[in-house]
Design a protein around this motif. Sequence first.
Motif, short mmCIF file in Angstrom:
data_model
loop_
_atom_site.label_atom_id
_atom_site.label_comp_id
_atom_site.label_asym_id
_atom_site.label_seq_id
_atom_site.Cartn_x
_atom_site.Cartn_y
_atom_site.Cartn_z
N TYR A 21 39.96 48.20 30.39
CA TYR A 21 39.14 47.14 30.99
C TYR A 21 39.92 45.83 31.03
N TYR A 22 40.54 45.45 29.92
CA TYR A 22 41.31 44.21 29.86
C TYR A 22 42.43 44.21 30.90
N GLN A 24 42.59 45.83 33.75
CA GLN A 24 42.07 45.74 35.11
C GLN A 24 41.53 44.37 35.45
N VAL A 25 40.93 43.68 34.51
CA VAL A 25 40.22 42.44 34.80
C VAL A 25 41.04 41.19 34.48
N TYR A 26 41.90 41.24 33.47
CA TYR A 26 42.58 40.03 33.03
C TYR A 26 44.11 40.10 33.05
N ARG A 68 45.00 40.98 45.51
CA ARG A 68 44.39 40.27 44.39
C ARG A 68 44.45 38.75 44.53
N PRO A 98 37.70 38.55 40.12
CA PRO A 98 37.26 38.83 38.76
C PRO A 98 36.16 37.84 38.35
N TRP A 100 35.65 36.11 35.79
CA TRP A 100 36.09 34.89 35.11
C TRP A 100 36.64 33.85 36.07
#
Length: 173
Positions: A21-22, A24-26, A68, A98, A100
């Motif tokens: 998860y980290y 992919q998102v951050y 992205r 994302p 965030w």
Amino acid sequence: MARVVIVAMLLSAAVLGGVLYYQQVYAYYDEVQADADAVMLTSVSTGEAEPIVVQNFEGIDAISSPLRYRACFETTLSQAMLTETFVIVENAEPRVAPGWFDCFDAVQIGADLRTEAIAFMGIENVQYGIDRIVAIYPDGRGYAWHQINACGEVVFDGNPVPEDCPPLPESTQ
């Protein structure tokens, strides 16, 4: 003993899921620094991308995918002037950012493109098959993202390059 093995498996799955998860998102995103060419639009008269004046620029990008890229900014240029000077894009579809990166709301921008915001060609083929699209609101808010163009859709599906598309760069053949 079986309980220990099951708990260990569940814990390792949870940890690996968190790491995935980290990533992919951050993990792969970097901040894009604003410079004189932070936002460019394609001129109707020359067909070349030209920088526009922006302020409060926030941008992100990642080397893991050309799609992205996202940016938020403000400009003092009016929509009327922009529509006379720069290429308008029909059927622009913002990509979700994302969670965030909270200045970019793709769903709202997409809805507003049908009513008040106008999409312009930023840079055509910023990377082969990928265009940078820029949406501007009447109040000067602006957003930018990358989307696949018609040539990219065909080539990325594994089909030959259509006659009306630029040739593939050497590195992608």
